[in-house]
Design an enzyme around this catalytic site. Structure first.
Site, PDB file in Angstrom:
ATOM      1  N   ARG A  41       3.660  24.965  15.838  1.00 41.91           N
ATOM      2  CA  ARG A  41       3.384  23.576  16.214  1.00 41.91           C
ATOM      3  C   ARG A  41       1.989  23.424  16.830  1.00 41.91           C
ATOM      4  NH1 ARG A  41       6.967  24.805  20.621  1.00 41.91           N
ATOM      5  NH2 ARG A  41       5.858  24.725  22.621  1.00 41.91           N
ATOM      6  N   TYR A  93       5.905  -3.619   8.058  1.00 42.03           N
ATOM      7  CA  TYR A  93       6.967  -2.614   8.059  1.00 42.03           C
ATOM      8  C   TYR A  93       7.840  -2.752   9.303  1.00 42.03           C
ATOM      9  CZ  TYR A  93       9.153   1.977   8.435  1.00 42.03           C
ATOM     10  OH  TYR A  93      10.057   2.996   8.595  1.00 42.03           O
ATOM     11  N   ASP A 164      -2.132   0.933   7.348  1.00 37.64           N
ATOM     12  CA  ASP A 164      -1.029   1.610   6.670  1.00 37.64           C
ATOM     13  C   ASP A 164      -1.280   1.498   5.173  1.00 37.64           C
ATOM     14  OD1 ASP A 164       1.384   2.371   5.464  1.00 37.64           O
ATOM     15  OD2 ASP A 164       2.569   1.665   7.156  1.00 37.64           O
ATOM     16  N   LYS A 189       7.192   8.255   0.658  1.00 40.73           N
ATOM     17  CA  LYS A 189       7.208   7.296  -0.441  1.00 40.73           C
ATOM     18  C   LYS A 189       6.436   7.832  -1.657  1.00 40.73           C
ATOM     19  CE  LYS A 189       9.422   4.451   2.334  1.00 40.73           C
ATOM     20  NZ  LYS A 189       9.192   5.008   3.676  1.00 40.73           N
TER      21      LYS A 189
END
Length: 359
Positions: A41, A93, A164, A189
């Site tokens: 991470r 969104y 976005d 997506k």
């Protein structure tokens, strides 16, 4: 030939690919939670690095991958000081608006909602807001937004512009080149393209800002899964051909939808998404129920076509009641049209006979 001269279509296939005569054709999956004395991470993995490199090349900046699109949006909000003001489109969104609503309720941020096409309103907001979050185009209404004009106003007042770019993809638009500071993607997506992963991205044109985003990812533990990252990179390799084929089909279907007597207000910016309206909620619900090939589902951007009435969701109740959001996939265009036409004819016939009650 320099790689800088390659087209975006070529770079989508080659960016991040291992180099050297004995290198593998594909980036390996690196399922490592720790790298020596550090955690993945903190330092990333070669799989993350390859995916981020590929997206960064296409967007013209430095990409940072996250566990989901929502994690990416959260990271952008976390860069803001307490009390900062964020402007978002009124039609946008639902996850973005939910996150901003929560930040307002808890006193973390202040929010402002502006009509997507109200460019003058956005330019005016640039003088007061700390962050302007645009979409290209908006979800679910597919409204266009003037990114360049808003970015120019924001620069004059020191505001940050985030776009976005999920629907347009890096192949359809590069917001950094239009003046944006950051670009968001739900790689779930179109980039992933197969409805089989959750992944988000933020792309920055500034290395210092990219470093702050990586730190935010580490602190929150919002790291992407290695398999998801590998799948998204594989999906990116076919994005150019998928996007071209689905966009061609979408243009054909949008033209035919506009000519159907049950349909009006068809919106189709370039790309794979269509929004169109039927008479009311009952007609739209009946249309979805009558489909047999197109899936009645909230997901979008995959190889399978899907459709949904967004106003059925409480957070999107302000969307026109009869509007359907249609994500066009890779099925045969004529098969998709037969499915659509049959459902629309059924709805139109029922309405003409009075058997579909108005909502």
């Amino acid at each position: 030939m320099s790689t800088a001269d390659w087209s975006p279509r070529t770079r989508a296939i080659t960016a991040g690919r291992p180099a050297g005569p004995d290198a593998p054709m594909n980036v390996p999956i690196a399922p490592a939670s720790a790298l020596g004395l550090g955690y993945a991470r903190e330092h990333g993995t070669e799989t993350w690095a390859a995916f981020e490199d590929a997206i960064g090349q296409l967007e013209g900046g430095t990409a940072v991958a996250y566990a989901s699109g929502m994690a990416a949006i959260s990271a952008v909000f976390d860069l803001l000081p307490a009390g900062a003001e964020v402007a978002v489109p009124g039609y946008s969104y639902v996850g973005t608006r939910d996150l901003l609503d929560y930040a307002e309720r808890t006193g973390r941020l202040r929010g402002r909602r502006i009509g997507p096409t109200d460019t003058a309103g956005w330019v005016a907001a640039a003088a007061e807001a700390d962050l302007l979050l645009l979409e290209s185009p908006t979800n679910p209404t597919l409204d266009p937004m003037d990114i360049a004009a808003v970015a120019e106003a924001a620069r004059a007042h020191g505001a940050r512009v985030v776009v976005d770019n999920t629907f347009a993809t890096p192949l359809g638009r590069q917001p950094l080149a239009l003046g944006a500071d950051l670009v968001l993607h739900s790689a779930t997506k179109l980039i992933g393209g197969h409805s089989d992963l959750l992944l988000g991205l933020v792309v920055s044109g500034d290395e210092e800002l990219a470093g702050a985003l990586r730190e935010a990812r580490t602190r929150a533990g919002a790291t992407p899964g290695v398999l998801e990252t590998w799948l998204a990179l594989r999906g990116l390799r076919t994005l150019p051909v998928r996007l071209a084929a689905a966009s061609e089909t979408a243009a054909l279907l949008a033209e035919r939808l506009a000519a159907h007597p049950a349909v009006w207000n068809v919106r189709h910016p370039p790309g794979t998404m269509i929004a169109f309206e039927l008479a009311d909620a009952a007609a739209a619900d009946a249309c979805c129920a009558a489909l047999s090939l197109i899936q009645h589902a909230t997901s979008l951007g995959g190889v399978d076509s899907s459709m949904e009435r967004r106003a059925a969701r409480p957070a999107d109740s302000h969307v026109p009641a009869g509007m359907l959001r249609f994500s066009v996939g890779l099925e045969d265009p004529e098969d998709l049209w037969r499915d659509l036409e049959s459902a629309l004819d059924e709805v139109d016939g029922a309405r003409n006979t009075g058997s579909v009650a108005r909502s």
